[in-house]
Design an enzyme around this catalytic site. Structure first.
Site, mmCIF file in Angstrom:
data_model
loop_
_atom_site.group_PDB
_atom_site.id
_atom_site.type_symbol
_atom_site.label_atom_id
_atom_site.label_comp_id
_atom_site.label_asym_id
_atom_site.label_seq_id
_atom_site.Cartn_x
_atom_site.Cartn_y
_atom_site.Cartn_z
ATOM 1 N N ASP A 8 0.885 -1.149 0.000
ATOM 2 C CA ASP A 8 0.000 0.000 0.000
ATOM 3 C C ASP A 8 0.939 1.219 0.000
ATOM 4 O O ASP A 8 2.115 1.092 0.341
ATOM 5 C CB ASP A 8 -0.863 -0.038 1.271
ATOM 6 C CG ASP A 8 -1.642 1.235 1.452
ATOM 7 O OD1 ASP A 8 -2.318 1.652 0.501
ATOM 8 O OD2 ASP A 8 -1.577 1.838 2.552
ATOM 9 N N ASP A 10 -0.082 5.100 0.781
ATOM 10 C CA ASP A 10 -0.354 6.122 1.805
ATOM 11 C C ASP A 10 -0.258 5.493 3.198
ATOM 12 O O ASP A 10 -1.044 4.607 3.529
ATOM 13 C CB ASP A 10 -1.766 6.704 1.608
ATOM 14 C CG ASP A 10 -1.899 7.483 0.305
ATOM 15 O OD1 ASP A 10 -1.072 8.366 0.060
ATOM 16 O OD2 ASP A 10 -2.844 7.212 -0.462
HETATM 17 C C1 BG6 Z 1 -5.812 5.677 -0.189
HETATM 18 C C2 BG6 Z 1 -5.847 6.534 1.056
HETATM 19 O O1 BG6 Z 1 -4.527 5.196 -0.378
HETATM 20 O O2 BG6 Z 1 -6.207 6.436 -1.329
HETATM 21 C C3 BG6 Z 1 -7.215 7.200 1.210
HETATM 22 O O3 BG6 Z 1 -5.588 5.720 2.194
HETATM 23 C C4 BG6 Z 1 -7.555 7.967 -0.054
HETATM 24 O O4 BG6 Z 1 -7.179 8.055 2.327
HETATM 25 C C5 BG6 Z 1 -7.500 7.014 -1.246
HETATM 26 O O5 BG6 Z 1 -8.839 8.535 0.031
HETATM 27 C C6 BG6 Z 1 -7.809 7.710 -2.559
HETATM 28 O O6 BG6 Z 1 -6.804 8.652 -2.795
HETATM 29 P P1 BG6 Z 1 -6.823 9.761 -3.922
HETATM 30 O O7 BG6 Z 1 -5.389 10.268 -3.938
HETATM 31 O O8 BG6 Z 1 -7.188 9.092 -5.204
HETATM 32 O O9 BG6 Z 1 -7.797 10.789 -3.518
HETATM 33 MG MG MG Z 2 -2.626 3.208 3.554
#
Ligand code: BG6
Ligand code: MG
Length: 218
Positions: A8, A10
């Protein structure tokens, strides 16, 4: 034998989870909806659209689709402003050493992220080229906890889930990995990531030997 790792992004590779939190909080507050760090735990790993839906339902706010799109764009603009700060030194401790060791040992590296900003963030960190496959929010139809993101990673890497270890910091991501049949190492607190096969506080000190011994111990 572990043939590949799926990460993963984030909260595992880089602490962009804090920027998602700040941007969602700013958005929620602009709609007079209260939004706490405890609620934020439920948004980790979840797609942008589903995150917005959850926040609106917590505040009992009903909006039309055009307004939702506008709010998601706004949130993403704020997120990208915060994420301007992402530079290679922002990579979480232990990540780069572990990626280098995986490369050296010919263990494949994949990304399994719900984010549509994943490629941009990996570029900013200077590690995009280390990934053998990238499955992100632009490629999947079902957000975590559905296992699609990791299943697609496995099929692109051409290994079975039993040959792959997933690294995840979110409840939804751990659930996705486990329902897809992967061994999952949770990054964070055991109380939050109770479904993971093993939990470590961070990627610091992660090695192939440590990963294999966790897998061997079940
Ligand atoms: C995930 C995060 O990796 O991506 C979430 O943990 C986030 O918090 C999701 O909402 C979508 O991300 P993005 O960058 O497409 O808005
Ligand atoms: Mg994460």
């Amino acid at each position: 034998m572990i043939k590949a790792c799926l990460f993963d992004m984030d909260g595992v590779i880089v602490d962009t989870a804090k920027f998602h939190f700040l941007a969602w909080q700013r958005l929620a507050n602009s709609l007079s909806i209260e939004f706490t760090e405890v609620q934020n735990e439920e948004l980790k790993g979840v797609s942008r659209v589903e995150s917005l839906e959850k926040i609106l339902s917590w505040g009992n706010v009903v909006l039309n689709n055009a307004k939702k799109v506008e709010l998601m764009d706004l949130k993403n603009r704020w997120y990208l402003e915060y994420a301007e700060q992402v530079v290679p030194s922002e990579m979480l401790p232990g990540v780069l050493d572990f990626l280098n060791e995986l490369k050296q040992k010919d263990i494949r590296i994949g990304l399994g992220s719900s984010s549509k900003n994943a490629v941009l963030i990996l570029e900013k960190l200077g590690i995009l080229a280390m990934f053998d496959t990238i499955i992100d929010g632009n490629k999947i139809h079902m957000s975590k906890p559905h296992p699609e993101v990791f299943q697609r990673g496995a099929s692109e890497l051409k290994f079975t889930p039993s040959e792959i270890v997933v690294f995840e910091d979110a409840q939804s991501g751990v659930e996705a990995a486990k329902s897809g049949g992967f061994y999952c190492i949770g990054i964070g607190e055991p109380a939050v990531l109770s479904l993971a096969d093993a939990v470590v506080p961070s990627m610091a000190g992660m090695t192939v030997e440590k990963m294999e011994s966790l897998v061997a111990n079940g």
